[in-house]
Design a protein around this motif. Structure first.
Motif, mmCIF file in Angstrom:
data_model
loop_
_atom_site.group_PDB
_atom_site.id
_atom_site.type_symbol
_atom_site.label_atom_id
_atom_site.label_comp_id
_atom_site.label_asym_id
_atom_site.label_seq_id
_atom_site.Cartn_x
_atom_site.Cartn_y
_atom_site.Cartn_z
ATOM 1 N N GLN A 40 -11.816 1.708 -4.959
ATOM 2 C CA GLN A 40 -10.662 0.840 -4.763
ATOM 3 C C GLN A 40 -10.471 -0.040 -5.987
ATOM 4 O O GLN A 40 -11.447 -0.375 -6.662
ATOM 5 C CB GLN A 40 -10.886 -0.074 -3.548
ATOM 6 C CG GLN A 40 -11.330 0.627 -2.291
ATOM 7 C CD GLN A 40 -10.239 1.432 -1.643
ATOM 8 O OE1 GLN A 40 -9.211 0.910 -1.245
ATOM 9 N NE2 GLN A 40 -10.468 2.733 -1.512
ATOM 10 N N LEU A 62 0.837 -1.194 0.000
ATOM 11 C CA LEU A 62 0.000 0.000 0.000
ATOM 12 C C LEU A 62 0.872 1.244 0.000
ATOM 13 O O LEU A 62 2.034 1.198 0.413
ATOM 14 C CB LEU A 62 -0.902 0.011 1.239
ATOM 15 C CG LEU A 62 -1.862 -1.161 1.332
ATOM 16 C CD1 LEU A 62 -1.506 -2.031 2.514
ATOM 17 C CD2 LEU A 62 -3.271 -0.661 1.462
ATOM 18 N N HIS A 111 -8.129 3.769 2.304
ATOM 19 C CA HIS A 111 -8.009 2.375 1.884
ATOM 20 C C HIS A 111 -9.066 1.538 2.603
ATOM 21 O O HIS A 111 -9.282 1.699 3.804
ATOM 22 C CB HIS A 111 -6.614 1.823 2.200
ATOM 23 C CG HIS A 111 -5.517 2.549 1.506
ATOM 24 N ND1 HIS A 111 -5.233 2.368 0.172
ATOM 25 C CD2 HIS A 111 -4.630 3.476 1.948
ATOM 26 C CE1 HIS A 111 -4.220 3.140 -0.175
ATOM 27 N NE2 HIS A 111 -3.835 3.827 0.887
#
Length: 145
Positions: A81, A9, A128
């Motif tokens: 996402q 990430l 996220h």
């Protein structure tokens, strides 16, 4: 056995993300390589629990290099996402409350699924999405028999 597929990430404030992931989910920073101006070039966070062991890697957002140009942050694409991280836990309700206390936005409250697991969805401070639940993909026969 630890997984050989490790999510990676990117965060604008990677040091804060490391702290948040420790507080919300219990990750421990194994390695953090400093970058320029307080950035994190690379970090490895481990999670050891009764449900098993795992790892994620993360770093600061950068537009340098091909890898950095390929990635977008959730707020750059309307909060959407292209993938999520699944975090397997033994007690989804307890982990949800821990994440909520750390400031997670709970997108779906803990609920039982039709195939026997329990889980919830949350968004971390940089957007996220984390999918957290009790489903053990290493033993699918327990749910799908």
């Amino acid at each position: 056995m630890p997984s050989i597929a490790i999510p990676c990430l990117r965060y604008r404030d990677a040091p804060a993300a490391i702290d948040w992931l420790a507080e919300a989910f219990g990750f421990e920073c194994q390695v953090a390589v400093p970058g320029i101006d307080g950035a994190i070039a690379h970090a490895q966070l481990t999670l050891r629990s009764e449900a098993g062991d795992g790892m994620i890697m993360l770093g600061s957002v950068s537009s340098e290099g091909e890898y950095g140009r390929l990635l977008a942050q959730p707020d750059e694409i309307g909060g959407r996402q292209t993938q999520t991280v699944y975090l397997r836990v033994l007690d989804a309700d307890r982990v949800c409350e821990r994440a909520r206390a750390a400031g997670a936005v709970i997108l779906e409250e803990p609920a039982d699924t039709e195939f026997g697991s329990r889980g919830f969805l949350c968004r971390d401070p940089e957007g996220h999405v984390w999918n957290v639940g009790t489903y053990d993909p290493w033993q699918p026969e327990r749910l799908f028999g």
